[in-house]
Design a protein around this motif. Sequence first.
Motif, PDB file in Angstrom:
ATOM      1  N   ARG A  98      47.461  42.221  43.854  1.00  0.00           N
ATOM      2  CA  ARG A  98      47.151  42.797  42.863  1.00  0.00           C
ATOM      3  C   ARG A  98      46.138  43.345  42.819  1.00  0.00           C
ATOM      4  O   ARG A  98      45.324  44.058  41.765  1.00  0.00           O
ATOM      5  CB  ARG A  98      47.345  41.278  41.899  1.00  0.00           C
ATOM      6  N   THR A  99      44.675  42.770  43.358  1.00  0.00           N
ATOM      7  CA  THR A  99      43.746  42.946  43.617  1.00  0.00           C
ATOM      8  C   THR A  99      42.725  43.861  44.732  1.00  0.00           C
ATOM      9  O   THR A  99      43.542  43.711  46.108  1.00  0.00           O
ATOM     10  CB  THR A  99      42.881  42.867  42.993  1.00  0.00           C
ATOM     11  N   ALA A 100      42.169  43.974  44.834  1.00  0.00           N
ATOM     12  CA  ALA A 100      40.941  44.670  45.460  1.00  0.00           C
ATOM     13  C   ALA A 100      40.082  44.048  46.003  1.00  0.00           C
ATOM     14  O   ALA A 100      39.304  43.601  46.771  1.00  0.00           O
ATOM     15  CB  ALA A 100      39.880  45.683  45.242  1.00  0.00           C
ATOM     16  N   SER A 101      40.041  41.962  46.039  1.00  0.00           N
ATOM     17  CA  SER A 101      39.406  41.032  46.129  1.00  0.00           C
ATOM     18  C   SER A 101      39.770  40.906  47.550  1.00  0.00           C
ATOM     19  O   SER A 101      40.929  40.161  48.027  1.00  0.00           O
ATOM     20  CB  SER A 101      39.252  40.361  45.453  1.00  0.00           C
ATOM     21  N   ASP A 102      38.349  39.850  48.134  1.00  0.00           N
ATOM     22  CA  ASP A 102      38.611  39.554  49.061  1.00  0.00           C
ATOM     23  C   ASP A 102      38.989  37.929  49.384  1.00  0.00           C
ATOM     24  O   ASP A 102      39.482  37.563  49.898  1.00  0.00           O
ATOM     25  CB  ASP A 102      37.384  39.217  50.322  1.00  0.00           C
ATOM     26  N   THR A 103      38.688  37.622  47.800  1.00  0.00           N
ATOM     27  CA  THR A 103      40.017  35.994  47.362  1.00  0.00           C
ATOM     28  C   THR A 103      40.720  36.068  47.609  1.00  0.00           C
ATOM     29  O   THR A 103      41.273  35.112  47.976  1.00  0.00           O
ATOM     30  CB  THR A 103      39.345  35.987  46.212  1.00  0.00           C
ATOM     31  N   GLU A 104      42.333  36.899  47.404  1.00  0.00           N
ATOM     32  CA  GLU A 104      43.232  37.216  47.817  1.00  0.00           C
ATOM     33  C   GLU A 104      43.647  37.270  48.547  1.00  0.00           C
ATOM     34  O   GLU A 104      44.590  37.021  48.883  1.00  0.00           O
ATOM     35  CB  GLU A 104      43.765  38.411  46.525  1.00  0.00           C
ATOM     36  N   VAL A 105      43.119  38.343  49.642  1.00  0.00           N
ATOM     37  CA  VAL A 105      42.906  38.479  51.351  1.00  0.00           C
ATOM     38  C   VAL A 105      43.102  36.903  52.072  1.00  0.00           C
ATOM     39  O   VAL A 105      43.920  36.636  52.423  1.00  0.00           O
ATOM     40  CB  VAL A 105      41.820  38.981  52.159  1.00  0.00           C
ATOM     41  N   VAL A 106      41.671  35.932  51.135  1.00  0.00           N
ATOM     42  CA  VAL A 106      41.694  35.185  52.245  1.00  0.00           C
ATOM     43  C   VAL A 106      43.014  33.371  51.426  1.00  0.00           C
ATOM     44  O   VAL A 106      43.285  33.413  52.525  1.00  0.00           O
ATOM     45  CB  VAL A 106      40.637  33.545  51.530  1.00  0.00           C
ATOM     46  N   LEU A 107      43.136  33.817  50.238  1.00  0.00           N
ATOM     47  CA  LEU A 107      44.861  33.466  49.716  1.00  0.00           C
ATOM     48  C   LEU A 107      45.883  33.232  50.640  1.00  0.00           C
ATOM     49  O   LEU A 107      46.781  32.707  50.496  1.00  0.00           O
ATOM     50  CB  LEU A 107      44.688  32.909  48.278  1.00  0.00           C
ATOM     51  N   ASN A 108      45.351  34.645  51.021  1.00  0.00           N
ATOM     52  CA  ASN A 108      47.207  35.305  50.890  1.00  0.00           C
ATOM     53  C   ASN A 108      47.833  34.798  52.640  1.00  0.00           C
ATOM     54  O   ASN A 108      48.492  34.630  53.155  1.00  0.00           O
ATOM     55  CB  ASN A 108      47.474  36.869  50.913  1.00  0.00           C
ATOM     56  N   GLY A 109      46.365  35.070  53.157  1.00  0.00           N
ATOM     57  CA  GLY A 109      45.842  34.854  54.125  1.00  0.00           C
ATOM     58  C   GLY A 109      46.092  33.029  54.781  1.00  0.00           C
ATOM     59  O   GLY A 109      46.594  32.506  55.849  1.00  0.00           O
ATOM     60  N   TYR A 110      45.890  32.406  54.112  1.00  0.00           N
ATOM     61  CA  TYR A 110      46.035  30.271  53.716  1.00  0.00           C
ATOM     62  C   TYR A 110      47.636  30.563  54.047  1.00  0.00           C
ATOM     63  O   TYR A 110      47.855  30.332  54.646  1.00  0.00           O
ATOM     64  CB  TYR A 110      45.915  29.455  53.026  1.00  0.00           C
ATOM     65  N   VAL A 111      48.067  31.023  53.017  1.00  0.00           N
ATOM     66  CA  VAL A 111      49.474  31.251  53.051  1.00  0.00           C
ATOM     67  C   VAL A 111      50.183  31.751  54.168  1.00  0.00           C
ATOM     68  O   VAL A 111      51.402  31.024  54.781  1.00  0.00           O
ATOM     69  CB  VAL A 111      50.010  31.753  51.603  1.00  0.00           C
ATOM     70  N   GLU A 112      49.825  32.706  54.646  1.00  0.00           N
ATOM     71  CA  GLU A 112      50.358  33.110  56.321  1.00  0.00           C
ATOM     72  C   GLU A 112      49.891  32.410  57.249  1.00  0.00           C
ATOM     73  O   GLU A 112      51.230  31.820  57.743  1.00  0.00           O
ATOM     74  CB  GLU A 112      50.084  34.344  56.061  1.00  0.00           C
ATOM     75  N   TRP A 113      49.289  32.239  57.611  1.00  0.00           N
ATOM     76  CA  TRP A 113      48.572  30.921  58.834  1.00  0.00           C
ATOM     77  C   TRP A 113      48.137  29.597  58.632  1.00  0.00           C
ATOM     78  O   TRP A 113      48.155  28.950  59.458  1.00  0.00           O
ATOM     79  CB  TRP A 113      47.363  32.365  60.116  1.00  0.00           C
ATOM     80  N   GLY A 114      48.249  29.082  57.427  1.00  0.00           N
ATOM     81  CA  GLY A 114      47.692  27.782  57.301  1.00  0.00           C
ATOM     82  C   GLY A 114      46.668  27.984  57.393  1.00  0.00           C
ATOM     83  O   GLY A 114      45.566  28.785  57.248  1.00  0.00           O
ATOM     84  N   GLU A 115      45.825  26.557  58.002  1.00  0.00           N
ATOM     85  CA  GLU A 115      44.404  26.745  58.517  1.00  0.00           C
ATOM     86  C   GLU A 115      44.579  26.650  59.259  1.00  0.00           C
ATOM     87  O   GLU A 115      42.687  27.545  59.788  1.00  0.00           O
ATOM     88  CB  GLU A 115      44.187  25.068  58.790  1.00  0.00           C
ATOM     89  N   ALA A 116      44.417  27.720  60.011  1.00  0.00           N
ATOM     90  CA  ALA A 116      44.455  28.916  60.893  1.00  0.00           C
ATOM     91  C   ALA A 116      44.025  29.837  60.526  1.00  0.00           C
ATOM     92  O   ALA A 116      43.288  30.611  61.809  1.00  0.00           O
ATOM     93  CB  ALA A 116      46.046  29.223  62.116  1.00  0.00           C
ATOM     94  N   LEU A 117      43.883  30.150  59.745  1.00  0.00           N
ATOM     95  CA  LEU A 117      43.001  30.872  58.396  1.00  0.00           C
ATOM     96  C   LEU A 117      41.440  31.337  58.974  1.00  0.00           C
ATOM     97  O   LEU A 117      40.876  32.649  59.370  1.00  0.00           O
ATOM     98  CB  LEU A 117      43.038  31.349  57.244  1.00  0.00           C
ATOM     99  N   ALA A 118      41.048  30.172  59.642  1.00  0.00           N
ATOM    100  CA  ALA A 118      39.768  30.011  59.404  1.00  0.00           C
ATOM    101  C   ALA A 118      38.938  30.688  60.628  1.00  0.00           C
ATOM    102  O   ALA A 118      38.358  31.372  61.103  1.00  0.00           O
ATOM    103  CB  ALA A 118      39.408  28.184  59.518  1.00  0.00           C
ATOM    104  N   ASP A 119      40.029  30.899  61.937  1.00  0.00           N
ATOM    105  CA  ASP A 119      40.162  31.502  63.512  1.00  0.00           C
ATOM    106  C   ASP A 119      39.517  33.119  62.883  1.00  0.00           C
ATOM    107  O   ASP A 119      38.532  33.839  63.615  1.00  0.00           O
ATOM    108  CB  ASP A 119      40.480  31.162  63.991  1.00  0.00           C
ATOM    109  N   ARG A 120      40.255  33.240  62.029  1.00  0.00           N
ATOM    110  CA  ARG A 120      40.412  34.932  61.629  1.00  0.00           C
ATOM    111  C   ARG A 120      39.409  35.569  60.645  1.00  0.00           C
ATOM    112  O   ARG A 120      38.826  36.774  60.599  1.00  0.00           O
ATOM    113  CB  ARG A 120      41.373  35.115  61.396  1.00  0.00           C
ATOM    114  N   LEU A 121      38.505  34.504  60.072  1.00  0.00           N
ATOM    115  CA  LEU A 121      37.049  34.957  59.012  1.00  0.00           C
ATOM    116  C   LEU A 121      35.559  35.485  59.641  1.00  0.00           C
ATOM    117  O   LEU A 121      35.439  34.424  60.329  1.00  0.00           O
ATOM    118  CB  LEU A 121      37.428  33.861  58.686  1.00  0.00           C
TER     119      LEU A 121
END
Length: 612
Positions: A98-121
């Motif tokens: 819904r937005t162009a923010s990096d916040t929404e990317v991080v939030l959806n990244g958690y939904v997709e990858w869980g805590e493993a999101l951290a390795d991608r950031l």
Amino acid sequence: MCGITGWISFDRDLEQQRTQLDAMTQTMACRGPDAGGAWIERHAAFGHRRLSVIDLEGGAQPMVVPTDNGPVSITYSGEVYNFKELRAELVRRGHRFRTASDTEVVLNGYVEWGEALADRLNGIYAFAIWDSRVEKLVLIRDRMGVKPLYFYETEDGVMFGSEPKAILANPLAERAVDLAGLRELVSFTQTPGSSLWCGMREVVPGGIVIVDRAGLRERRYWTLPTRQHTDDLKTTIGNVRDLLEDIVNRQVVSDVPRCTLLSGGLDSSVITALAAAKLGESGEKVRSFDVDFVGRADDFVADELRGTTDAPYAREVAARAGTQHQSIVLDHASIADPDIRRKVITARDSPLSLGDMDTSLYLLFQAIRQHSTVALSGESADEVFGGYRWFHQPEVQAAKTFPWMAVFVSGAKAQVSDRFNPGITAALDLPTYIADQYSTAVGEVERAEGESDHEMTMRTMSHLHLTRFVRMLLERKDRISMAVGLEVRVPFCDHRLVEYVYNAPWSMKTFDGREKSLLRAATADLLPQSVLERTKAPYPATLDPQYTSALLQQSKELLTTDDPVFGLVDRSWLQDITQQDPSNMPLDVRNGMERVLDLSTWLDIYRPELRL
């Protein structure tokens, strides 16, 4: 870049605690002057203060995304520089934005990858996610610890915040300091995970904290890795240049005005030149700033630390790079102003200050904030590339203590051991504490296969700087910049660059017989010859005797009171200092006087219970 806070309680109904959450959030207002928000459900409460940098209209927080099994929410501080690539991947996986923010990317990244999101950031960040599907809090902090994140366990959960003051605003948190906290404060070791305050800890750099009904667990998703370096010198220099260009290109992205901090030293000049080249492609001119002092050009006297003033070099780099440059000139009265000291101590939540170098930094950032919201800094290049003089001193290499302490032992003694009352000094037993911390820190270093003893010594020195020393500088920069709502980015802390240069052999880092050989060789075409040949000079300090005189007057006034600081500090020691001639006072003695004034200010602001 923002301020975050929150409270998880499995036995309370936090929907009845909105007033308390608002009080915690309000302490972060300086970090996020543009907007504030709150999100509460029965067992989780998030607060957020926003400094708008990316997607000014659409990045409001806390942010929530619905799922089939319940909402997932986030309160987030920082910048993820690869969010566009992550967003594209998430879109391919079916996520909608819904937005162009990096916040929404991080939030959806958690939904997709869980805590493993951290390795991608890739970036500087500290955030909290409440996963209502399993009633779990996840706290994640960036690899180098650029952005702060503290937590405090309670009987039925945890409280957290970007700064201790957010947690201390909740009555459940004890406002107390014991010997362990005081040791950490004055030992100059910055132990990962530690805090001055009883019961409070920080999420370690590269760390994850998980809190659910089973309790609290911690783990590291990143530590400084040891790898074999197989590239030759030419390839290494080329890779350093490629990394720097990519890093700066990512970090100049902003929807608000940006600038560079330009001292005229190698590090800041490299960042400025690269930023100017990138933004120049679209016709944008970079603003750059340096700090100077009234009368400094006339009364400057070179010493062992500072052989030259910054201003001429900064102007030369600005002219070559084509920046819009401005010197922020400060006077002694502003730097010595007790109100400014109070703001700095409040920003840092502790009396661990660098005196005039902190108050002048605050005034510099305050002035810059009138023109820019984002600044790029050359901070941390010395830790990454081995730039400090003591890296190259055999006696320091051989010392069995933290390298910076081997250099500054006399100054540290004047500022610490001589400052406290004898009973407290004895109880602290700093020599034993420092030795223990050093042993622990050295034990974390992994030796590369076939590495010589000397190379291992230099790897160890680099590791100590990248995991301990740089932390003190990054915390200082974050707290003071965010106190005026300025986001300072640190390109040299990109973990890709840190890992690559850390594993390059010391012989390669000094191949031309100088400090920071790789950085100089990788960027030689960008800079004036005068800057390439300039020796390192630390952040400037004022040498104006009028500043010292102002401190003396404030100290004399303090001595006429029953200030609680004298429960810690030897009054007679301060009395002796006030009898000295300000024009001939040694710098380390002046520093000690500054620390007493800082300590008095901190005691007045926080009124801590001292368990000594």
